[in-house]
Design a protein around this motif. Structure first.
Motif, PDB file in Angstrom:
ATOM      1  N   GLU A 378      -9.451   7.618  17.872  1.00 40.18           N
ATOM      2  CA  GLU A 378      -8.152   7.918  17.255  1.00 40.18           C
ATOM      3  C   GLU A 378      -7.196   6.738  17.401  1.00 40.18           C
ATOM      4  N   ASP A 379      -7.188   6.117  18.590  1.00 41.86           N
ATOM      5  CA  ASP A 379      -6.325   4.940  18.783  1.00 41.86           C
ATOM      6  C   ASP A 379      -6.742   3.804  17.853  1.00 41.86           C
ATOM      7  N   ARG A 380      -8.054   3.620  17.726  1.00 41.90           N
ATOM      8  CA  ARG A 380      -8.540   2.540  16.851  1.00 41.90           C
ATOM      9  C   ARG A 380      -8.180   2.814  15.393  1.00 41.90           C
ATOM     10  N   ILE A 381      -8.287   4.068  14.978  1.00 44.71           N
ATOM     11  CA  ILE A 381      -7.949   4.401  13.588  1.00 44.71           C
ATOM     12  C   ILE A 381      -6.457   4.187  13.339  1.00 44.71           C
ATOM     13  N   ASN A 382      -5.627   4.592  14.295  1.00 45.91           N
ATOM     14  CA  ASN A 382      -4.183   4.351  14.135  1.00 45.91           C
ATOM     15  C   ASN A 382      -3.902   2.855  14.018  1.00 45.91           C
ATOM     16  N   ALA A 383      -4.594   2.061  14.853  1.00 43.72           N
ATOM     17  CA  ALA A 383      -4.383   0.613  14.792  1.00 43.72           C
ATOM     18  C   ALA A 383      -4.867   0.047  13.457  1.00 43.72           C
ATOM     19  N   GLU A 384      -6.010   0.561  12.965  1.00 44.11           N
ATOM     20  CA  GLU A 384      -6.518   0.076  11.680  1.00 44.11           C
ATOM     21  C   GLU A 384      -5.537   0.383  10.548  1.00 44.11           C
ATOM     22  N   VAL A 385      -4.994   1.597  10.552  1.00 43.85           N
ATOM     23  CA  VAL A 385      -4.041   1.969   9.497  1.00 43.85           C
ATOM     24  C   VAL A 385      -2.797   1.102   9.583  1.00 43.85           C
ATOM     25  N   LYS A 386      -2.303   0.917  10.801  1.00 41.43           N
ATOM     26  CA  LYS A 386      -1.110   0.082  10.977  1.00 41.43           C
ATOM     27  C   LYS A 386      -1.383  -1.348  10.523  1.00 41.43           C
ATOM     28  N   ASP A 387      -2.552  -1.869  10.876  1.00 41.73           N
ATOM     29  CA  ASP A 387      -2.887  -3.250  10.521  1.00 41.73           C
ATOM     30  C   ASP A 387      -3.067  -3.408   9.011  1.00 41.73           C
ATOM     31  N   VAL A 388      -3.706  -2.437   8.379  1.00 40.81           N
ATOM     32  CA  VAL A 388      -3.955  -2.590   6.944  1.00 40.81           C
ATOM     33  C   VAL A 388      -2.656  -2.446   6.151  1.00 40.81           C
ATOM     34  N   LEU A 389      -1.744  -1.598   6.619  1.00 41.94           N
ATOM     35  CA  LEU A 389      -0.445  -1.513   5.947  1.00 41.94           C
ATOM     36  C   LEU A 389       0.321  -2.819   6.108  1.00 41.94           C
ATOM     37  N   SER A 390       0.210  -3.428   7.299  1.00 42.63           N
ATOM     38  CA  SER A 390       0.829  -4.733   7.511  1.00 42.63           C
ATOM     39  C   SER A 390       0.200  -5.788   6.599  1.00 42.63           C
ATOM     40  N   ALA A 391      -1.138  -5.735   6.463  1.00 39.44           N
ATOM     41  CA  ALA A 391      -1.819  -6.695   5.592  1.00 39.44           C
ATOM     42  C   ALA A 391      -1.407  -6.515   4.136  1.00 39.44           C
ATOM     43  N   LEU A 392      -1.262  -5.269   3.706  1.00 40.20           N
ATOM     44  CA  LEU A 392      -0.826  -5.007   2.329  1.00 40.20           C
ATOM     45  C   LEU A 392       0.565  -5.585   2.090  1.00 40.20           C
ATOM     46  N   ASN A 393       1.469  -5.349   3.023  1.00 42.29           N
ATOM     47  CA  ASN A 393       2.834  -5.849   2.871  1.00 42.29           C
ATOM     48  C   ASN A 393       2.859  -7.376   2.834  1.00 42.29           C
ATOM     49  N   ALA A 394       2.092  -8.005   3.739  1.00 42.36           N
ATOM     50  CA  ALA A 394       2.055  -9.472   3.772  1.00 42.36           C
ATOM     51  C   ALA A 394       1.418 -10.032   2.512  1.00 42.36           C
ATOM     52  N   ALA A 395       0.363  -9.379   2.019  1.00 44.70           N
ATOM     53  CA  ALA A 395      -0.303  -9.880   0.812  1.00 44.70           C
ATOM     54  C   ALA A 395       0.626  -9.790  -0.397  1.00 44.70           C
ATOM     55  N   ARG A 396       1.387  -8.712  -0.484  1.00 39.86           N
ATOM     56  CA  ARG A 396       2.347  -8.603  -1.603  1.00 39.86           C
ATOM     57  C   ARG A 396       3.368  -9.726  -1.546  1.00 39.86           C
ATOM     58  N   GLN A 397       3.898  -9.994  -0.356  1.00 37.13           N
ATOM     59  CA  GLN A 397       4.879 -11.076  -0.230  1.00 37.13           C
ATOM     60  C   GLN A 397       4.254 -12.426  -0.555  1.00 37.13           C
ATOM     61  N   ARG A 398       3.032 -12.639  -0.048  1.00 35.53           N
ATOM     62  CA  ARG A 398       2.356 -13.907  -0.344  1.00 35.53           C
ATOM     63  C   ARG A 398       2.142 -14.077  -1.838  1.00 35.53           C
ATOM     64  N   LEU A 399       1.751 -12.978  -2.500  1.00 35.12           N
ATOM     65  CA  LEU A 399       1.489 -13.067  -3.938  1.00 35.12           C
ATOM     66  C   LEU A 399       2.759 -13.424  -4.706  1.00 35.12           C
ATOM     67  N   THR A 400       3.867 -12.807  -4.332  1.00 33.07           N
ATOM     68  CA  THR A 400       5.137 -13.110  -5.019  1.00 33.07           C
ATOM     69  C   THR A 400       5.546 -14.563  -4.799  1.00 33.07           C
ATOM     70  N   LEU A 401       5.490 -15.010  -3.554  1.00 34.45           N
ATOM     71  CA  LEU A 401       5.898 -16.392  -3.246  1.00 34.45           C
ATOM     72  C   LEU A 401       4.936 -17.407  -3.865  1.00 34.45           C
ATOM     73  N   SER A 402       3.649 -17.126  -3.820  1.00 37.87           N
ATOM     74  CA  SER A 402       2.686 -18.082  -4.370  1.00 37.87           C
ATOM     75  C   SER A 402       2.810 -18.176  -5.889  1.00 37.87           C
ATOM     76  N   GLU A 403       3.167 -17.071  -6.544  1.00 41.34           N
ATOM     77  CA  GLU A 403       3.396 -17.123  -7.996  1.00 41.34           C
ATOM     78  C   GLU A 403       4.597 -18.008  -8.302  1.00 41.34           C
ATOM     79  N   GLN A 404       5.665 -17.858  -7.533  1.00 42.90           N
ATOM     80  CA  GLN A 404       6.839 -18.714  -7.727  1.00 42.90           C
ATOM     81  C   GLN A 404       6.472 -20.183  -7.478  1.00 42.90           C
ATOM     82  N   GLN A 405       5.683 -20.398  -6.427  1.00 46.02           N
ATOM     83  CA  GLN A 405       5.263 -21.770  -6.124  1.00 46.02           C
ATOM     84  C   GLN A 405       4.402 -22.339  -7.239  1.00 46.02           C
ATOM     85  N   ARG A 406       3.519 -21.514  -7.789  1.00 45.02           N
ATOM     86  CA  ARG A 406       2.644 -21.980  -8.861  1.00 45.02           C
ATOM     87  C   ARG A 406       3.438 -22.361 -10.112  1.00 45.02           C
TER      88      ARG A 406
END
Length: 470
Positions: A378-406
């Motif tokens: 259960e602890d590992r699953i909570n950590a996985e969910v937290k990490d993947v939500l963090s990854a989603l948020n970071a990927a969205r920001q990276r995509l927006t910034l990289s598009e502007q950079q491109r």
């Protein structure tokens, strides 16, 4: 013969002239890869066999309640008393209080000593029927019922083990697909950069010959061509590697890996990402309720609780009550007790209880182990969910910034190229701007790949079916 050939040419020539070129193959979609992996991936097929094993184990446990037919025959052929005895009995164990019903027939003929007179029956034998009922040990649970319960739970466990493998296969297949798409964009960008440098080379040589620009500008462009060729070789190698990895999941009708060609590459990543309307609390709750490993651990705990109940029960004395009625059939020369009713009470007391005690201790320890494993999962699953939500948020920001950079890098590239044509800058800066623009394009593609791979991780984390719109 020549006339006939000429006629055939005249007939086929209009058809050949009007034939349209073969349409371009349709890009390979993620759904096709997932369908192929679900159908033919060996790891998933191996997990499927675990279900068959569980079915076999359940059938074996059910066999503990099979009807048993026993026969015992005895002939006394020499001595003072010659006799013949035949005995057939059918036993039927049941799940009702552990009771075993039985019925039989026996026949004893010939001469018997007085102390074996009970073996003698009427001419047509003796029929009997009865039941054995455990009153203490094996009443609430016995080995047969415990094995049956554990086998039924084992069948459910096999299903959850299959689901767990399925989720991982889907996640891995999605990752390999997006890696392949990213490698295709990387190779395409490298080819475009090389094409630009090669197309520019003739113009540079003409300007050098005319004395418009110095000789080292031509040499610098040659260096850029060589560098970009090296980049293209590396990009193609990465594309081939990712295609090979993807082929492990994209299989043909015979289940064999099929290597995707460059023509099957999609033009890019989907413009829109799948919707996710879950915050951490909802996503974590969804994951804890749907993840198959938690369901598996819960069922394994129930199996262990059954074993613990059985071994605690085995510590009790065995007190078995039996009832049997018997009746002789047919004529008898001797006086027989034709109708009989027997009551029995058998007592078996284990004095040391080391076997049952040791097994109970093992089951209790396994039960605690499973509870700790569930907590850790259960602890590992909570950590996985937290990490993947963090990854989603970071990927969205990276995509927006990289598009502007491109976009900014593309404007700088075009502006620097115009300045070079006007003689206001050198080829070195043009090359740097083009490389920077290409790198910005790859960064945007890498951010998009990270975003869609994070979506695959999220679907696996909450054990939800994948649904990609492309």
């Amino acid at each position: 013969m020549k006339t006939r050939a000429a006629i055939l040419i005249l007939v086929w020539l209009p058809l050949l002239a009007s034939a349209e070129p073969a349409p371009a193959p349709r890009p390979l979609a993620l759904a096709e890869v997932l369908d192929a992996a679900l159908r033919a991936f060996p790891g998933l097929l191996a997990a499927e066999q675990r279900k068959q094993v569980a079915d076999g184990e359940l059938q074996t446990a059910e066999g503990g309640f099979d009807t048993l037919l026993k026969s015992q025959n005895r002939w006394s052929v020499a001595g003072m008393y010659e006799s013949r005895n035949y005995d057939v009995v059918i036993e039927q164990p049941t799940t009702l209080w552990g009771a075993t019903f039985f019925g039989g027939w026996r026949r004893g003929t010939g001469q018997y000593p007085v102390y074996e007179g009970k073996s003698q029956t009427a001419d047509d034998g003796e029929a009997r029927i009865g039941v054995n009922i455990p009153l203490w040990r094996n009443r609430e649970i016995d080995r047969r019922r415990a094995s049956l319960q554990q086998a039924e739970l084992g069948k459910l466990i096999a299903n959850h083990e299959f689901d767990q493998v399925l989720l991982e296969v889907r996640r891995q297949a999605s990752h390999r697909y997006w890696d392949w798409v990213l490698a295709g964009l990387r190779a395409r960008t490298a080819a475009q950069l090389l094409q630009i440098a090669e197309q520019r080379n003739d113009g540079i040589l003409q300007r050098v010959a005319a004395g418009d620009i110095p000789d080292f500008e031509a040499l610098d462009n040659q260096r850029a061509i060589i560098e970009r060729r090296e980049r293209l070789v590396a990009a193609k190698r990465m594309l081939e590697q990712s295609a090979i990895q993807l082929s492990l999941y994209w299989r043909d009708a015979d289940g064999q890996p099929q290597l995707p060609t460059d023509e099957l590459l999609p033009s890019g990543f989907p413009e829109r990402e799948p919707k996710i309307e879950a915050d951490f609390e909802n996503a974590a709750h969804l994951a804890r309720s749907q993840r198959p490993e938690l369901k598996r651990l819960e069922l394994q705990s129930q199996q262990t609780e059954t074993e613990l109940a059985l071994q605690n029960n085995q510590r009790n004395p065995a007190v078995d009550f039996s009832v049997m009625g018997a009746s002789d059939i047919g004529y008898a020369k001797e006086k027989l007790n034709r109708d009989e009713l027997y009551l029995g009470l058998n007592v078996d007391i284990p004095l040391q209880q080391r076997v049952a005690g040791g097994r109970a201790q093992t089951a209790a320890a396994n039960l605690k182990r499973l509870r700790w494993e569930r907590t850790g999962t259960e602890d590992r699953i909570n950590a996985e969910v937290k990490d993947v939500l963090s990854a989603l948020n970071a990927a969205r920001q990276r995509l927006t910034l990289s598009e502007q950079q491109r976009q900014a890098a593309r404007q700088l590239e075009e502006g620097e190229r115009t300045r070079f044509e006007w003689g206001e800058t050198t080829l070195l800066f043009v090359n740097l701007r083009e490389i920077a623009s290409g790198d910005a394009t790859l960064q945007a593609a890498d951010a998009a790949a990270s975003l869609f791979k994070a979506h695959a991780d999220f679907q696996a984390a909450v054990a939800a079916p994948l649904d990609y719109a492309q």
